[in-house]
Scaffold this motif. Structure first.
Motif, PDB file in Angstrom:
ATOM      1  N   LYS A   5      53.366 -45.885  60.326  1.00 57.73           N
ATOM      2  CA  LYS A   5      52.924 -45.555  61.684  1.00 57.73           C
ATOM      3  C   LYS A   5      51.878 -46.559  62.165  1.00 57.73           C
ATOM      4  N   GLN A   6      50.925 -46.880  61.300  1.00 52.04           N
ATOM      5  CA  GLN A   6      49.896 -47.847  61.658  1.00 52.04           C
ATOM      6  C   GLN A   6      50.497 -49.236  61.889  1.00 52.04           C
ATOM      7  N   LYS A   7      51.494 -49.603  61.100  1.00 51.04           N
ATOM      8  CA  LYS A   7      52.162 -50.904  61.262  1.00 51.04           C
ATOM      9  C   LYS A   7      52.884 -50.959  62.601  1.00 51.04           C
ATOM     10  N   LEU A  10      50.404 -51.567  65.289  1.00 51.98           N
ATOM     11  CA  LEU A  10      49.997 -52.970  65.256  1.00 51.98           C
ATOM     12  C   LEU A  10      51.080 -53.861  65.861  1.00 51.98           C
ATOM     13  N   ASP A  11      52.338 -53.605  65.480  1.00 45.37           N
ATOM     14  CA  ASP A  11      53.461 -54.385  66.009  1.00 45.37           C
ATOM     15  C   ASP A  11      53.598 -54.221  67.520  1.00 45.37           C
ATOM     16  N   ASP A  12      53.220 -53.042  68.016  1.00 40.46           N
ATOM     17  CA  ASP A  12      53.295 -52.779  69.457  1.00 40.46           C
ATOM     18  C   ASP A  12      52.061 -53.274  70.212  1.00 40.46           C
ATOM     19  N   GLY A  13      51.143 -53.951  69.501  1.00 41.31           N
ATOM     20  CA  GLY A  13      49.953 -54.490  70.138  1.00 41.31           C
ATOM     21  C   GLY A  13      48.887 -53.454  70.427  1.00 41.31           C
ATOM     22  N   GLN A  17      44.563 -49.053  62.295  1.00 43.16           N
ATOM     23  CA  GLN A  17      43.642 -49.141  61.167  1.00 43.16           C
ATOM     24  C   GLN A  17      44.158 -50.107  60.108  1.00 43.16           C
ATOM     25  N   LEU A  18      45.382 -50.559  60.276  1.00 41.82           N
ATOM     26  CA  LEU A  18      46.013 -51.465  59.326  1.00 41.82           C
ATOM     27  C   LEU A  18      45.699 -52.903  59.722  1.00 41.82           C
ATOM     28  N   ASP A  32      58.142 -50.396  51.263  1.00 37.42           N
ATOM     29  CA  ASP A  32      59.335 -50.359  52.121  1.00 37.42           C
ATOM     30  C   ASP A  32      58.923 -49.931  53.525  1.00 37.42           C
ATOM     31  N   TRP A  33      58.875 -50.881  54.432  1.00 35.60           N
ATOM     32  CA  TRP A  33      58.432 -50.600  55.797  1.00 35.60           C
ATOM     33  C   TRP A  33      59.477 -49.838  56.594  1.00 35.60           C
ATOM     34  N   ARG A  34      60.749 -49.984  56.268  1.00 35.00           N
ATOM     35  CA  ARG A  34      61.820 -49.338  57.024  1.00 35.00           C
ATOM     36  C   ARG A  34      62.825 -48.669  56.071  1.00 35.00           C
ATOM     37  N   PRO A  35      62.423 -47.569  55.437  1.00 31.53           N
ATOM     38  CA  PRO A  35      63.315 -46.937  54.461  1.00 31.53           C
ATOM     39  C   PRO A  35      64.628 -46.440  55.059  1.00 31.53           C
ATOM     40  N   SER A  36      64.623 -46.072  56.322  1.00 23.19           N
ATOM     41  CA  SER A  36      65.875 -45.585  56.922  1.00 23.19           C
ATOM     42  C   SER A  36      66.884 -46.715  57.080  1.00 23.19           C
TER      43      SER A  36
END
Length: 138
Positions: A5-7, A10-13, A17-18, A32-36
């Motif tokens: 969620k934090q990533k 961050l990716d969305d600008g 906290q990451l 694993d950032w994208r387990p699905s």
């Protein structure tokens, strides 16, 4: 889930906290950032996780027997946050995301009158202590 969620924030600008150092550390251990998408979601559906889900489902059934509803407040040990989490997973499923909330689990929850509307998340009455479960159960 929290790291992911934090990533995403961050990716969305957005504020997160990451930081980059934490991302690198997590990458080093193979996080694993994208387990699905990677197939890692299946590890989250392991027999141990299924047993834990089934145990919490049984506690929710007991809660309903005592209170007459399936909407524990978040402060109710274990099942309050768990029920809220099931609603969040259902909402993600509705958006087309793959989660650990399978159709079988949805059917089980619906069979006891569980409502997936987030409006019910805090709808339990103030006198619902559900003292059968102590803080030691957390």
């Amino acid at each position: 889930h929290c790291q992911r969620k934090q990533k995403k924030l961050l990716d969305d600008g957005k504020h997160s906290q990451l930081n980059q150092q934490r991302i690198e550390l997590l990458n080093k251990i193979g996080f694993d950032w994208r387990p699905s998408e990677s197939g890692g979601i299946e590890r989250l559906r392991s027999p141990e996780r299924n047993l834990e889900w089934d145990q919490l489902f049984e506690k929710l059934k007991e809660y309903k027997e005592q209170t007459g509803h399936c909407s524990p407040k978040k402060k109710v040990p274990k099942i309050g946050n768990w029920a809220s989490g099931q609603r969040r997973l259902w909402a993600r499923n509705q958006k087309g995301e793959t989660t650990t909330l399978t159709e079988e689990r949805v059917a089980k929850l619906q069979s006891i009158g569980f409502e997936f509307s987030s409006a019910n998340d805090e709808s339990a009455s103030a006198d619902d202590d559900f003292s059968v479960y102590s803080d030691a159960d957390c």
